[in-house]
Design a protein around this motif. Structure first.
Motif, PDB file in Angstrom:
ATOM      1  N   LEU A  71       0.825  -1.205   0.000  1.00  0.00           N
ATOM      2  CA  LEU A  71       0.000   0.000   0.000  1.00  0.00           C
ATOM      3  C   LEU A  71       0.864   1.263   0.000  1.00  0.00           C
ATOM      4  CD1 LEU A  71      -2.937   0.881  -0.057  1.00  0.00           C
ATOM      5  CD2 LEU A  71      -2.922   0.945   2.431  1.00  0.00           C
ATOM      6  N   SER A  72       1.989   1.240   0.709  1.00  0.00           N
ATOM      7  CA  SER A  72       2.913   2.379   0.709  1.00  0.00           C
ATOM      8  C   SER A  72       3.482   2.604  -0.687  1.00  0.00           C
ATOM      9  CB  SER A  72       4.051   2.146   1.707  1.00  0.00           C
ATOM     10  OG  SER A  72       3.562   2.085   3.026  1.00  0.00           O
ATOM     11  N   LEU A  73       3.801   1.509  -1.373  1.00  0.00           N
ATOM     12  CA  LEU A  73       4.343   1.621  -2.728  1.00  0.00           C
ATOM     13  C   LEU A  73       3.281   2.151  -3.690  1.00  0.00           C
ATOM     14  CD1 LEU A  73       6.345  -1.739  -2.812  1.00  0.00           C
ATOM     15  CD2 LEU A  73       7.221   0.565  -2.376  1.00  0.00           C
ATOM     16  N   PHE A  74       2.034   1.732  -3.492  1.00  0.00           N
ATOM     17  CA  PHE A  74       0.931   2.282  -4.305  1.00  0.00           C
ATOM     18  C   PHE A  74       0.868   3.806  -4.143  1.00  0.00           C
ATOM     19  CE2 PHE A  74      -1.629  -1.921  -3.939  1.00  0.00           C
ATOM     20  CZ  PHE A  74      -1.043  -2.386  -5.106  1.00  0.00           C
ATOM     21  N   LYS A  75       0.943   4.248  -2.890  1.00  0.00           N
ATOM     22  CA  LYS A  75       0.863   5.692  -2.636  1.00  0.00           C
ATOM     23  C   LYS A  75       2.013   6.428  -3.311  1.00  0.00           C
ATOM     24  CE  LYS A  75       0.363   5.269   1.916  1.00  0.00           C
ATOM     25  NZ  LYS A  75       0.184   5.671   3.345  1.00  0.00           N
ATOM     26  N   GLY A  76       3.209   5.823  -3.239  1.00  0.00           N
ATOM     27  CA  GLY A  76       4.356   6.441  -3.892  1.00  0.00           C
ATOM     28  C   GLY A  76       4.175   6.558  -5.391  1.00  0.00           C
ATOM     29  N   LEU A  77       3.622   5.513  -6.005  1.00  0.00           N
ATOM     30  CA  LEU A  77       3.396   5.539  -7.456  1.00  0.00           C
ATOM     31  C   LEU A  77       2.324   6.558  -7.840  1.00  0.00           C
ATOM     32  CD1 LEU A  77       3.662   1.773  -8.475  1.00  0.00           C
ATOM     33  CD2 LEU A  77       5.054   3.667  -9.336  1.00  0.00           C
ATOM     34  N   PHE A  78       1.277   6.669  -7.022  1.00  0.00           N
ATOM     35  CA  PHE A  78       0.262   7.696  -7.306  1.00  0.00           C
ATOM     36  C   PHE A  78       0.883   9.090  -7.292  1.00  0.00           C
ATOM     37  CE2 PHE A  78      -3.270   4.677  -6.197  1.00  0.00           C
ATOM     38  CZ  PHE A  78      -4.031   4.898  -7.332  1.00  0.00           C
ATOM     39  N   ARG A  79       1.737   9.344  -6.296  1.00  0.00           N
ATOM     40  CA  ARG A  79       2.399  10.654  -6.220  1.00  0.00           C
ATOM     41  C   ARG A  79       3.299  10.871  -7.441  1.00  0.00           C
ATOM     42  NH1 ARG A  79       3.602  13.038  -0.651  1.00  0.00           N
ATOM     43  NH2 ARG A  79       1.983  12.199   0.699  1.00  0.00           N
ATOM     44  N   THR A  80       3.990   9.842  -7.831  1.00  0.00           N
ATOM     45  CA  THR A  80       4.887   9.937  -9.000  1.00  0.00           C
ATOM     46  C   THR A  80       4.091  10.245 -10.265  1.00  0.00           C
ATOM     47  OG1 THR A  80       6.417   8.353  -8.004  1.00  0.00           O
ATOM     48  CG2 THR A  80       6.632   8.724 -10.364  1.00  0.00           C
ATOM     49  N   ALA A  81       2.991   9.519 -10.447  1.00  0.00           N
ATOM     50  CA  ALA A  81       2.168   9.730 -11.647  1.00  0.00           C
ATOM     51  C   ALA A  81       1.614  11.152 -11.680  1.00  0.00           C
ATOM     52  CB  ALA A  81       1.031   8.713 -11.673  1.00  0.00           C
ATOM     53  N   GLU A  82       1.173  11.663 -10.532  1.00  0.00           N
ATOM     54  CA  GLU A  82       0.658  13.039 -10.477  1.00  0.00           C
ATOM     55  C   GLU A  82       1.762  14.028 -10.860  1.00  0.00           C
ATOM     56  OE1 GLU A  82      -2.311  14.320  -9.860  1.00  0.00           O
ATOM     57  OE2 GLU A  82      -3.352  12.442  -9.487  1.00  0.00           O
ATOM     58  N   ALA A 125       0.360   7.830 -17.522  1.00  0.00           N
ATOM     59  CA  ALA A 125      -0.675   6.879 -17.926  1.00  0.00           C
ATOM     60  C   ALA A 125      -0.197   5.437 -17.758  1.00  0.00           C
ATOM     61  CB  ALA A 125      -1.085   7.147 -19.370  1.00  0.00           C
ATOM     62  N   ALA A 126       1.087   5.211 -18.050  1.00  0.00           N
ATOM     63  CA  ALA A 126       1.633   3.860 -17.910  1.00  0.00           C
ATOM     64  C   ALA A 126       1.593   3.406 -16.449  1.00  0.00           C
ATOM     65  CB  ALA A 126       3.074   3.837 -18.441  1.00  0.00           C
ATOM     66  N   ILE A 127       1.894   4.324 -15.542  1.00  0.00           N
ATOM     67  CA  ILE A 127       1.840   3.978 -14.112  1.00  0.00           C
ATOM     68  C   ILE A 127       0.411   3.646 -13.703  1.00  0.00           C
ATOM     69  CG2 ILE A 127       2.105   4.903 -11.776  1.00  0.00           C
ATOM     70  CD1 ILE A 127       4.479   6.523 -12.824  1.00  0.00           C
ATOM     71  N   TYR A 128      -0.532   4.470 -14.154  1.00  0.00           N
ATOM     72  CA  TYR A 128      -1.932   4.218 -13.801  1.00  0.00           C
ATOM     73  C   TYR A 128      -2.412   2.877 -14.351  1.00  0.00           C
ATOM     74  CZ  TYR A 128      -2.412   9.043 -12.134  1.00  0.00           C
ATOM     75  OH  TYR A 128      -2.280  10.216 -11.440  1.00  0.00           O
ATOM     76  N   GLU A 129      -1.965   2.542 -15.539  1.00  0.00           N
ATOM     77  CA  GLU A 129      -2.358   1.257 -16.126  1.00  0.00           C
ATOM     78  C   GLU A 129      -1.805   0.095 -15.315  1.00  0.00           C
ATOM     79  OE1 GLU A 129      -4.510   0.377 -18.494  1.00  0.00           O
ATOM     80  OE2 GLU A 129      -5.040   2.500 -18.453  1.00  0.00           O
ATOM     81  N   GLN A 130      -0.544   0.259 -14.861  1.00  0.00           N
ATOM     82  CA  GLN A 130       0.034  -0.802 -14.038  1.00  0.00           C
ATOM     83  C   GLN A 130      -0.752  -0.958 -12.735  1.00  0.00           C
ATOM     84  OE1 GLN A 130       4.195  -0.398 -13.179  1.00  0.00           O
ATOM     85  NE2 GLN A 130       4.330  -2.337 -12.081  1.00  0.00           N
ATOM     86  N   ALA A 153      -6.162  -5.139  -5.355  1.00  0.00           N
ATOM     87  CA  ALA A 153      -5.791  -4.000  -4.510  1.00  0.00           C
ATOM     88  C   ALA A 153      -7.044  -3.392  -3.878  1.00  0.00           C
ATOM     89  CB  ALA A 153      -5.062  -2.950  -5.350  1.00  0.00           C
ATOM     90  N   PRO A 154      -6.891  -2.631  -2.794  1.00  0.00           N
ATOM     91  CA  PRO A 154      -8.046  -1.965  -2.171  1.00  0.00           C
ATOM     92  C   PRO A 154      -8.788  -1.095  -3.184  1.00  0.00           C
ATOM     93  CG  PRO A 154      -6.123  -1.788  -0.747  1.00  0.00           C
ATOM     94  CD  PRO A 154      -5.639  -2.366  -2.054  1.00  0.00           C
ATOM     95  N   HIS A 155     -10.094  -0.861  -2.926  1.00  0.00           N
ATOM     96  CA  HIS A 155     -10.922  -0.166  -3.913  1.00  0.00           C
ATOM     97  C   HIS A 155     -10.425   1.249  -4.195  1.00  0.00           C
ATOM     98  CE1 HIS A 155     -13.020   2.664  -1.196  1.00  0.00           C
ATOM     99  NE2 HIS A 155     -12.925   1.715  -0.297  1.00  0.00           N
ATOM    100  N   GLN A 156      -9.796   1.901  -3.183  1.00  0.00           N
ATOM    101  CA  GLN A 156      -9.323   3.254  -3.444  1.00  0.00           C
ATOM    102  C   GLN A 156      -8.171   3.270  -4.444  1.00  0.00           C
ATOM    103  OE1 GLN A 156      -9.149   1.686  -0.509  1.00  0.00           O
ATOM    104  NE2 GLN A 156      -7.404   2.298   0.764  1.00  0.00           N
ATOM    105  N   VAL A 157      -7.409   2.181  -4.482  1.00  0.00           N
ATOM    106  CA  VAL A 157      -6.319   2.079  -5.467  1.00  0.00           C
ATOM    107  C   VAL A 157      -6.904   1.894  -6.858  1.00  0.00           C
ATOM    108  CG1 VAL A 157      -4.332   0.719  -6.213  1.00  0.00           C
ATOM    109  CG2 VAL A 157      -4.686   1.175  -3.774  1.00  0.00           C
ATOM    110  N   ARG A 175      -9.266   6.820 -12.376  1.00  0.00           N
ATOM    111  CA  ARG A 175      -9.320   8.284 -12.541  1.00  0.00           C
ATOM    112  C   ARG A 175      -8.093   8.785 -13.289  1.00  0.00           C
ATOM    113  NH1 ARG A 175      -6.151  11.712 -10.301  1.00  0.00           N
ATOM    114  NH2 ARG A 175      -6.689  13.944 -10.255  1.00  0.00           N
ATOM    115  N   GLY A 176      -6.918   8.367 -12.800  1.00  0.00           N
ATOM    116  CA  GLY A 176      -5.683   8.831 -13.429  1.00  0.00           C
ATOM    117  C   GLY A 176      -5.596   8.421 -14.894  1.00  0.00           C
ATOM    118  N   ALA A 177      -5.995   7.182 -15.186  1.00  0.00           N
ATOM    119  CA  ALA A 177      -5.919   6.688 -16.567  1.00  0.00           C
ATOM    120  C   ALA A 177      -6.852   7.481 -17.483  1.00  0.00           C
ATOM    121  CB  ALA A 177      -6.261   5.202 -16.597  1.00  0.00           C
ATOM    122  N   ILE A 178      -8.062   7.760 -17.033  1.00  0.00           N
ATOM    123  CA  ILE A 178      -9.016   8.528 -17.841  1.00  0.00           C
ATOM    124  C   ILE A 178      -8.465   9.925 -18.137  1.00  0.00           C
ATOM    125  CG2 ILE A 178     -11.289   9.650 -17.814  1.00  0.00           C
ATOM    126  CD1 ILE A 178     -12.334   7.231 -16.260  1.00  0.00           C
TER     127      ILE A 178
END
Length: 553
Positions: free
Chosen positions: A73-84, A96-101, A108-112, A118-121
């Protein structure tokens, strides 16, 4: 310091590096993703996300390959920050590639999953296609994430996608899309909302009606036909939301409705005028107070109270003098009362009311006296006292009742005079109640209140009257008040009331801890203790007697 610290100090250093967004630290931060301390891993993932470049993204992706569930979950958060960060820097393809991964982690949890969608769209070149696809997902969380994402998309094509999907959606999904169309505020949604407000299940219709005024360009014409819908819930929602539309054409539409020959439509227009505070329509409403239709007349009178001001008072007084209908008189009274308080100086209206009172018929006088009594003041008091002598019984009774509820002490002499002269118990009781109510007012001097009670004591006869006297005396903190109360302890019917009043005064006087007062109270409290009382009052009396003796030494 990264290689020298651990625990909270290490986390603090990692966070500082993330805030500084120092790309040269990526390698050292990446190594910390394998740390045994999960809080350190979380801080490192966030810091890499804050740096937000290709290298930090690669480090986070690599770490995910062998990460435990607790670290994932920590790594997910890090990737979301990176993608933003990448998207903000214009590197939308990498984001977009990060969001697709992230979307690939279906467990994963529903918030992920929702955040990745959202990010991919928002970042994919074919994001609109993904939006269309997601709107038909069987997973409500995915569907709702897609709908909410449209709040960040201003393109009118998004509105078309949402409206086109509506027909094939389940009920709850339709409602969410309709609410979102309203919140987006795109004029292109209005035709669809108009259609849904007429032809759909009730819940959907209501959602469409509520969404309409949220769009700035809405004129509300689609709601006009629903204002008198056979379903009361629909008609009420239509009225409330039509009234909320800010478009200037709405007022003109309401005025046209009021000019129609349809009674129901005119009543609806009056209600809408009130909701929208259309004070410019007061002349038309005033004219309608004489309409041939009773419902129109009564509603117009009511609206005059809501929308008019003291300038319309003469017209309403003339209206009052022209009717003896109980319903109309009641509505006119309430409207006049409202107008008299509009300008913050009700006393300025009393003169007109008193002049009208002199010309009024009995049924009209009754309503005027109620208004005048509610306003108060010297001129009003004089008029009400004069009306007590009116030949009409109902006018007389109304005047007595108005005096008995007077809010200021200047009515007291009149009330005492009338109580002494009353030839029936009802008048006598009302006058005494009003008089003793004034005597119980705490902001009057105690001596004045005591004198009033002494005068009343001379004329009270019935137990109910004596009880009112005791209630007034029980509010006066004076030894003289207790001495007036004590004789009533011998009257069985009211001895509990007398004891309660006496103990209340004594308790407050003893709080002053005056030795001389306490000495006098001992004898008075002993009389209460010698009186047959219930257990509660008896104990209270004994406790206060002991307190008085203690203070007296």
């Amino acid at each position: 310091a990264l290689g020298k610290l651990e625990g909270r100090p290490l986390i603090g250093v990692i966070t500082s590096i993330g805030v500084r967004r120092d790309a040269s630290a990526v390698a050292q931060l990446s190594a910390l993703l394998n740390n045994s301390d999960e809080q350190v891993v979380d801080a490192a993932a966030r810091a890499l996300g804050d740096i937000g470049n290709s290298a930090s993204a690669a480090a986070l992706k690599t770490a995910m390959l062998n990460a435990s569930k607790t670290k994932l979950l920590s790594l997910f958060k890090g990737l979301f920050r990176t993608a933003e960060a990448l998207a903000d820097a214009g590197q939308r393809d990498q984001a977009a590639a990060i969001y697709e991964q992230l979307r690939g982690f279906t467990s994963a949890p529903h918030q992920v999953c929702s955040g990745a969608l959202r990010g991919a769209i928002l970042t994919r070149k074919d994001g609109l296609s993904l939006l269309k696809e997601s709107l038909h997902s069987d997973d409500y969380l995915i569907f709702s994430a897609a709908v909410k994402t449209t709040m960040e998309m201003q393109d009118s094509e998004v509105t078309e996608i949402l409206t086109s999907a509506l027909d094939k959606l389940p009920l709850d999904n339709k409602i969410l899309v309709i609410q979102t169309l309203g919140a987006r505020g795109d004029d292109k949604a209005l035709p669809t909302l108009a259609s849904m407000s007429r032809n759909a299940p009730k819940a959907v219709r209501i959602a469409a009606i509520k969404a309409t005024p949220m769009i700035k360009g809405a004129t509300g014409l689609s709601l006009v036909g629903l204002l008198d819908d056979s379903d009361r819930d629909i008609s009420q929602e239509a009225q409330e939301n039509f009234a909320a539309i800010q478009h200037p054409s709405v007022d003109q539409t309401i005025i046209k409705m009021f000019q129609s020959n349809d009674v129901k439509m005119r009543l609806t227009a009056l209600e809408l005028m009130n909701r929208r505070r259309m004070t410019g329509c007061v002349p038309d409403i005033l004219k309608a107070t004489k309409d041939s239709n009773e419902q129109i007349r009564l509603t117009s009178i009511r609206m005059m109270g809501n929308l008019g001001n003291s300038k319309q008072l003469p017209s309403l007084l003339d209206l009052l003098l022209g009717t003896e209908s109980p319903q109309e008189l009641n509505e006119i009274r309430q409207a006049i009362g409202d107008l008299c308080t509009k300008d913050g100086d009700p006393q300025s209206s009393v003169g007109q009311l008193v002049q009208t009172l002199q010309k009024a018929k009995p049924s009209q006088k009754i309503e005027l006296l109620r208004i005048i009594g509610g306003i108060g003041g010297a001129e009003a008091l004089k008029a009400v006292r004069s009306a007590v002598d009116d030949a009409d019984t109902q006018v007389h009774v109304t005047a007595i009742r108005a005096l008995s509820t007077w809010k200021t002490p200047d009515a007291a002499p009149y009330l005492l005079e009338l109580a002494k002269a009353a030839d029936n118990n009802a008048d006598r009781l009302l006058c005494l109640r009003g008089y003793l109510g004034i005597a119980g007012i705490g902001n009057l001097p105690a001596d004045q209140r005591l004198s009033m009670c002494q005068q009343a004591k001379e004329i009270v006869k019935q137990d109910q009257e004596k009880t009112m006297l005791l209630a007034a005396l029980g509010k006066i903190d004076s030894l003289a008040a207790i001495k007036l109360i004590t004789p009533y302890l011998s009257e069985q019917a009211i001895r509990l009331e007398a004891a309660t009043a006496s103990l209340g005064v004594a308790e407050r006087l003893l709080n002053g801890k005056n030795t001389e007062v306490a000495k006098i109270l001992i004898a008075e409290l002993q009389k209460v203790c010698d009186t047959p009382l219930n257990d509660s009052l008896a104990k209270r009396a004994q406790d206060l007697l002991a307190k008085a003796k203690s203070i007296a030494g």
